[in-house]
Design a protein around this motif. Structure first.
Motif, PDB file in Angstrom:
ATOM      1  N   PRO A  97       0.843  -1.199   0.000  1.00 54.33           N
ATOM      2  CA  PRO A  97       0.000   0.000   0.000  1.00 54.33           C
ATOM      3  C   PRO A  97       0.883   1.256   0.000  1.00 54.33           C
ATOM      4  CG  PRO A  97      -0.114  -1.104   2.128  1.00 54.33           C
ATOM      5  CD  PRO A  97       0.707  -1.965   1.203  1.00 54.33           C
ATOM      6  N   GLN A  98       0.434   2.237  -0.719  1.00 57.73           N
ATOM      7  CA  GLN A  98       1.196   3.482  -0.803  1.00 57.73           C
ATOM      8  C   GLN A  98       0.879   4.362   0.408  1.00 57.73           C
ATOM      9  OE1 GLN A  98       0.293   5.282  -4.513  1.00 57.73           O
ATOM     10  NE2 GLN A  98       1.579   3.911  -5.680  1.00 57.73           N
ATOM     11  N   ALA A  99       1.893   5.075   0.831  1.00 57.21           N
ATOM     12  CA  ALA A  99       1.687   5.998   1.954  1.00 57.21           C
ATOM     13  C   ALA A  99       0.751   7.119   1.474  1.00 57.21           C
ATOM     14  CB  ALA A  99       3.018   6.604   2.395  1.00 57.21           C
ATOM     15  N   PRO A 100      -0.109   7.611   2.374  1.00 60.28           N
ATOM     16  CA  PRO A 100      -1.010   8.682   1.939  1.00 60.28           C
ATOM     17  C   PRO A 100      -0.195   9.910   1.541  1.00 60.28           C
ATOM     18  CG  PRO A 100      -1.128   8.376   4.323  1.00 60.28           C
ATOM     19  CD  PRO A 100      -0.256   7.296   3.756  1.00 60.28           C
ATOM     20  N   GLU A 101      -0.755  10.657   0.617  1.00 59.37           N
ATOM     21  CA  GLU A 101      -0.062  11.856   0.142  1.00 59.37           C
ATOM     22  C   GLU A 101       0.070  12.848   1.285  1.00 59.37           C
ATOM     23  OE1 GLU A 101      -1.364  13.778  -3.410  1.00 59.37           O
ATOM     24  OE2 GLU A 101      -2.048  11.900  -4.263  1.00 59.37           O
ATOM     25  N   ALA A 102       1.223  13.486   1.334  1.00 55.58           N
ATOM     26  CA  ALA A 102       1.454  14.499   2.374  1.00 55.58           C
ATOM     27  C   ALA A 102       0.505  15.681   2.120  1.00 55.58           C
ATOM     28  CB  ALA A 102       2.888  14.983   2.323  1.00 55.58           C
ATOM     29  N   PRO A 103      -0.012  16.280   3.202  1.00 55.99           N
ATOM     30  CA  PRO A 103      -0.893  17.424   2.986  1.00 55.99           C
ATOM     31  C   PRO A 103      -0.116  18.543   2.304  1.00 55.99           C
ATOM     32  CG  PRO A 103      -0.321  17.226   5.308  1.00 55.99           C
ATOM     33  CD  PRO A 103       0.241  16.039   4.591  1.00 55.99           C
ATOM     34  N   PRO A 104      -0.803  19.341   1.537  1.00 58.24           N
ATOM     35  CA  PRO A 104      -0.084  20.413   0.833  1.00 58.24           C
ATOM     36  C   PRO A 104       0.519  21.385   1.853  1.00 58.24           C
ATOM     37  CG  PRO A 104      -2.468  20.701   0.623  1.00 58.24           C
ATOM     38  CD  PRO A 104      -2.224  19.380   1.298  1.00 58.24           C
ATOM     39  N   ALA A 105       1.644  21.917   1.481  1.00 59.37           N
ATOM     40  CA  ALA A 105       2.320  22.880   2.364  1.00 59.37           C
ATOM     41  C   ALA A 105       1.410  24.099   2.539  1.00 59.37           C
ATOM     42  CB  ALA A 105       3.651  23.298   1.750  1.00 59.37           C
ATOM     43  N   PRO A 106       1.378  24.662   3.743  1.00 60.74           N
ATOM     44  CA  PRO A 106       0.516  25.830   3.938  1.00 60.74           C
ATOM     45  C   PRO A 106       0.985  26.993   3.070  1.00 60.74           C
ATOM     46  CG  PRO A 106       1.938  25.488   5.846  1.00 60.74           C
ATOM     47  CD  PRO A 106       2.143  24.326   4.914  1.00 60.74           C
ATOM     48  N   VAL A 107       0.027  27.702   2.585  1.00 58.74           N
ATOM     49  CA  VAL A 107       0.343  28.852   1.750  1.00 58.74           C
ATOM     50  C   VAL A 107       0.643  30.021   2.687  1.00 58.74           C
ATOM     51  CG1 VAL A 107      -0.547  30.451   0.026  1.00 58.74           C
ATOM     52  CG2 VAL A 107      -1.165  28.030  -0.079  1.00 58.74           C
ATOM     53  N   ILE A 108       1.824  30.556   2.555  1.00 57.48           N
ATOM     54  CA  ILE A 108       2.214  31.683   3.400  1.00 57.48           C
ATOM     55  C   ILE A 108       1.962  32.961   2.619  1.00 57.48           C
ATOM     56  CG2 ILE A 108       4.113  32.805   4.607  1.00 57.48           C
ATOM     57  CD1 ILE A 108       5.317  29.976   4.944  1.00 57.48           C
TER      58      ILE A 108
END
Length: 176
Positions: A21-32
């Motif tokens: 199983p693939q690791a879940p995608e990392a959450p998108p980096a917060p927009v600064i």
């Protein structure tokens, strides 16, 4: 039966070919987003050379009686007086109070210009005051100035005040 066995083995072989199983995608980096810069407040328009042409300070006069005598308050309302004139009947004195530090102010009227030293009031934080006798000519000059009088303090925006009846009422209360 061989056929069934072959199909079963093929199905099992294919089932084992599924990847891990693939690791879940990392959450998108917060927009600064850059912090918005405060909108600069434009400096007040320069005042005309003649103080009789200066715009009035925002506010109105209010007259009140209390146990000490009477008081006229000038300001924007809500207990936020920029200036007061109080009659203390027990002392037969009038107190001119101005919000701000205890530095001298210049009072300009149609007939009198006077520099007045102010002292901290002690009771009302943020105000400074001076005591005037009930017959001080500055009081009449303030009450009867044509159109306006001005209270100026170095480094502050001047108070440009209409000479409404509340001032005269407080003066007359102290004169008896």
């Amino acid at each position: 039966m061989r056929r069934l066995l072959a199909v079963s083995l093929t199905t099992l072989a294919l089932a084992g070919c599924v990847g891990p199983p693939q690791a879940p995608e990392a959450p998108p980096a917060p927009v600064i987003r850059p912090t918005p810069r405060p909108v600069p407040v434009p400096p007040p328009a320069p005042l005309a050379s003649d103080w009789n042409d200066w715009p009035f300070t925002q506010g109105d006069w209010v007259y009140r009686r209390d146990a000490r005598g009477s008081i006229a308050l000038f300001g924007a309302g809500g207990g936020d007086a920029a200036m007061t004139l109080r009659c203390d009947r027990a002392r037969a004195a009038l107190y001119l109070s101005v919000r701000g530090p205890a530095t001298p102010v210049t009072v300009r009227t149609t007939t009198i210009n006077r520099v007045i030293p102010l002292q901290p009031t002690g009771g009302d934080a943020g105000y400074a005051a001076t005591m005037l006798g009930p017959n001080d000519l500055l009081l009449d000059a303030m009450a009867f100035s044509r159109g306006r009088f001005v209270v100026e303090r170095a480094g502050d925006v001047p108070l440009v005040v209409p000479p409404y009846a509340e001032i005269g009422r407080v003066i007359e209360d102290c004169r008896g």
